[in-house]
Scaffold this active site. Structure first.
Site, PDB file in Angstrom:
ATOM      1  N   ARG A 169       0.803  -1.222   0.000  1.00  0.00           N
ATOM      2  CA  ARG A 169       0.000   0.000   0.000  1.00  0.00           C
ATOM      3  C   ARG A 169       0.842   1.282   0.000  1.00  0.00           C
ATOM      4  NH1 ARG A 169      -3.476  -3.172  -1.367  1.00  0.00           N
ATOM      5  NH2 ARG A 169      -5.529  -3.426  -0.410  1.00  0.00           N
ATOM      6  N   SER A 218     -11.153   1.181   1.694  1.00  0.00           N
ATOM      7  CA  SER A 218     -10.668   0.665   2.974  1.00  0.00           C
ATOM      8  C   SER A 218     -10.050   1.790   3.796  1.00  0.00           C
ATOM      9  CB  SER A 218      -9.630  -0.433   2.742  1.00  0.00           C
ATOM     10  OG  SER A 218     -10.205  -1.532   2.075  1.00  0.00           O
ATOM     11  N   GLU A 300      -5.034   3.798   5.882  1.00  0.00           N
ATOM     12  CA  GLU A 300      -4.843   3.692   4.442  1.00  0.00           C
ATOM     13  C   GLU A 300      -5.320   4.970   3.760  1.00  0.00           C
ATOM     14  OE1 GLU A 300      -6.225   0.742   0.816  1.00  0.00           O
ATOM     15  OE2 GLU A 300      -5.640  -0.104   2.746  1.00  0.00           O
TER      16      GLU A 300
END
Length: 308
Positions: A169, A218, A300
């Site tokens: 990520r 998310s 995130e």
């Protein structure tokens, strides 16, 4: 804040309200919003812009909370017109950074190139590179060839995988750099079969995620797993939604913000939420998950700007 801004061929807008440009529909104004006409316009602007002027490259706002006080910066946002083109050459797909992930996937599939994992990822392909976006076990890093970018000093460069140092990520895009186009390489596939797979992916997403609500995808990264030596590795079998559920936080609320009842790792604006509501609820979840399990959830969603 007053900046001495150079002339441009694109559009410069002062005190631009950013809430309409984020999927969560919150946030204050940017000092300036710059929408360049093309890469050359962007390069000339950054080269002439004083090095002390802060800049913030912004995608389509799908993974972003802009705080209520806004951004003391020049926000750079690429348009679909100037940076949304997609070309397929054999198994390589080159897309302007503003091209939506889903459109890259469908364009590639129609040409018999499998980039189907991108179909359900919200956002633009430039953002996918920055975040090393992934789904169904595939990541942008797996198919990445190169990216064109403009550095903060206006230099046009080509970035390869070694430059970006992809990780879970995240990637190492240089500070202030703006990605302008991306080249990916997929594998060959049957166009009809790829289209069917993407329809199945969409159905699965809609069944498990709050796709009709205002969210930013998310909220937290899945916690890292641990190897047999006890050191953190890149295994993410433990899911963020599970530790949130275990802490009793599915459906938790603060003001107009809520952790979704449908998928507890989705932070949603139920209507009238402020950025402070959303970020505050996220921080409350992080604290309670840590108190419950000893696990520190990492955001995130990017949060930027001034609180007030």
């Amino acid at each position: 804040m007053i900046y001495d801004l150079p002339a441009v061929r694109g559009t410069l807008t002062p005190q631009k309200d950013l809430s309409a440009l984020t999927w969560l529909r919150v946030g204050g104004p940017a000092d300036w919003l710059f929408q360049p006409a093309d890469a050359e316009d962007l390069s000339a602007f950054l080269a002439a812009l004083g090095p002390d002027v802060p800049v913030f490259p912004m995608g389509v706002g799908s993974n972003l909370i802009v705080r209520d006080g806004g951004l003391r910066a020049v926000v750079i946002r690429l348009s679909q017109r100037g940076f949304g083109q997609i070309e397929v050459n054999g198994l390589e797909v080159t897309a302007g950074a503003a091209a939506l992930d889903g459109r890259v996937a469908t364009t590639a599939a129609a040409a018999g190139v499998d980039l189907t994992f991108l179909r359900t990822i919200p956002g633009s392909i430039g953002g996918a590179v920055r975040m090393n976006a992934g789904c169904y076990g595939s990541y942008t890093a797996d198919v990445f060839v190169s990216a064109q970018a403009v550095l903060r000093d206006g230099t046009l460069v080509t970035l390869n995988a070694d430059d970006l140092r992809f990780a879970y990520r995240q990637s190492s895009v240089p500070d202030g750099a703006v990605i302008t186009s991306v080249t990916l390489r997929g594998v060959s596939g049957d166009a009809d079969a790829l289209a069917t797979r993407m329809q199945e992916q969409l159905a699965k997403r809609d069944a498990t995620q709050p796709t009709k609500d205002r969210s930013a995808g998310s909220t937290f990264r899945n916690p890292a797993g641990f190897s047999s030596t006890g050191r953190a590795d890149d295994v993410h079998d433990l899911k963020a939604w599970k530790v949130i559920d275990d802490a009793g936080l599915r459906g938790a609320r603060r003001g107009g913000a809520q952790m979704s009842e449908k998928h507890s790792n989705f932070l949603i604006n139920t209507g009238g939420a402020t950025a402070a509501d959303l970020e505050g609820l996220g921080e409350e979840v992080r604290k309670k998950v840590y108190d419950s399990s000893g696990i520190t959830l990492e955001w995130e969603i990017m949060r930027v700007g001034d609180p007030t």
